[in-house]
Motif scaffolding. Structure first.
Motif, PDB file in Angstrom:
ATOM      1  N   ARG A   1      -7.690   1.295  -2.278  1.00  0.00           N
ATOM      2  CA  ARG A   1      -6.245   1.569  -2.249  1.00  0.00           C
ATOM      3  C   ARG A   1      -5.450   0.309  -1.903  1.00  0.00           C
ATOM      4  O   ARG A   1      -4.418   0.022  -2.504  1.00  0.00           O
ATOM      5  N   GLU A   2      -5.929  -0.440  -0.924  1.00  0.00           N
ATOM      6  CA  GLU A   2      -5.237  -1.647  -0.484  1.00  0.00           C
ATOM      7  C   GLU A   2      -5.120  -2.665  -1.620  1.00  0.00           C
ATOM      8  O   GLU A   2      -4.047  -3.220  -1.862  1.00  0.00           O
TER       9      GLU A   2
ATOM     10  N   SER B   1      -3.016  -1.258  -4.730  1.00  0.00           N
ATOM     11  CA  SER B   1      -1.587  -1.114  -4.437  1.00  0.00           C
ATOM     12  C   SER B   1      -0.807  -2.402  -4.692  1.00  0.00           C
ATOM     13  O   SER B   1       0.408  -2.377  -4.863  1.00  0.00           O
ATOM     14  N   GLU B   2      -1.500  -3.534  -4.746  1.00  0.00           N
ATOM     15  CA  GLU B   2      -0.849  -4.822  -4.980  1.00  0.00           C
ATOM     16  C   GLU B   2      -0.613  -5.119  -6.462  1.00  0.00           C
ATOM     17  O   GLU B   2       0.063  -6.089  -6.796  1.00  0.00           O
TER      18      GLU B   2
ATOM     19  N   SER C   1       2.365   3.159  -8.711  1.00  0.00           N
ATOM     20  CA  SER C   1       3.190   4.008  -7.847  1.00  0.00           C
ATOM     21  C   SER C   1       2.360   5.001  -7.041  1.00  0.00           C
ATOM     22  O   SER C   1       2.799   5.453  -5.988  1.00  0.00           O
ATOM     23  N   GLU C   2       1.156   5.329  -7.520  1.00  0.00           N
ATOM     24  CA  GLU C   2       0.304   6.283  -6.799  1.00  0.00           C
ATOM     25  C   GLU C   2      -1.156   5.977  -7.102  1.00  0.00           C
ATOM     26  O   GLU C   2      -1.515   5.669  -8.236  1.00  0.00           O
ATOM     27  N   ILE C   3      -2.002   6.075  -6.057  1.00  0.00           N
ATOM     28  CA  ILE C   3      -3.437   5.833  -6.192  1.00  0.00           C
ATOM     29  C   ILE C   3      -4.173   7.000  -5.575  1.00  0.00           C
ATOM     30  O   ILE C   3      -3.928   7.346  -4.420  1.00  0.00           O
TER      31      ILE C   3
ATOM     32  N   VAL D   1      -4.960   6.021 -11.116  1.00  0.00           N
ATOM     33  CA  VAL D   1      -3.770   5.244 -10.805  1.00  0.00           C
ATOM     34  C   VAL D   1      -2.626   5.714 -11.695  1.00  0.00           C
ATOM     35  O   VAL D   1      -2.793   5.852 -12.908  1.00  0.00           O
TER      36      VAL D   1
END
Length: 71
Positions: free
Chosen positions: A21-22, A25-26, A31-33, A44
């Motif tokens: 996730r970390e 997210s980059e 917008s969502e994982i 994703v």
């Protein structure tokens, strides 16, 4: 909104999921994982998602991307 789903190898716990996730997210446009450890999958949602960058983020987190899953 686009959706990309991947089968991930080497993921065994919630710590693994948090690492994915970390990194994911980059990636721009995310917008969502959703990470499902039991199913070993990552989904994703976002706009203009770049498949190569998403795969690279999963690998950067320390995991393999076995195959994309048709979404």
């Amino acid at each position: 909104m686009a959706t990309k789903q991947y089968s991930v190898t080497g993921m065994t716990c919630e710590h693994c999921a948090a690492s994915i996730r970390e990194e994911v997210s980059e990636v721009p446009g995310v917008s969502e994982i959703m990470v499902d450890v039991a199913a070993k999958s990552v989904t994703v949602h976002g706009t203009d998602l770049d498949d190569g960058r998403l795969r690279a983020a999963i690998v950067e987190a320390g995991f393999g991307v076995a195959a994309p899953i048709a979404a």
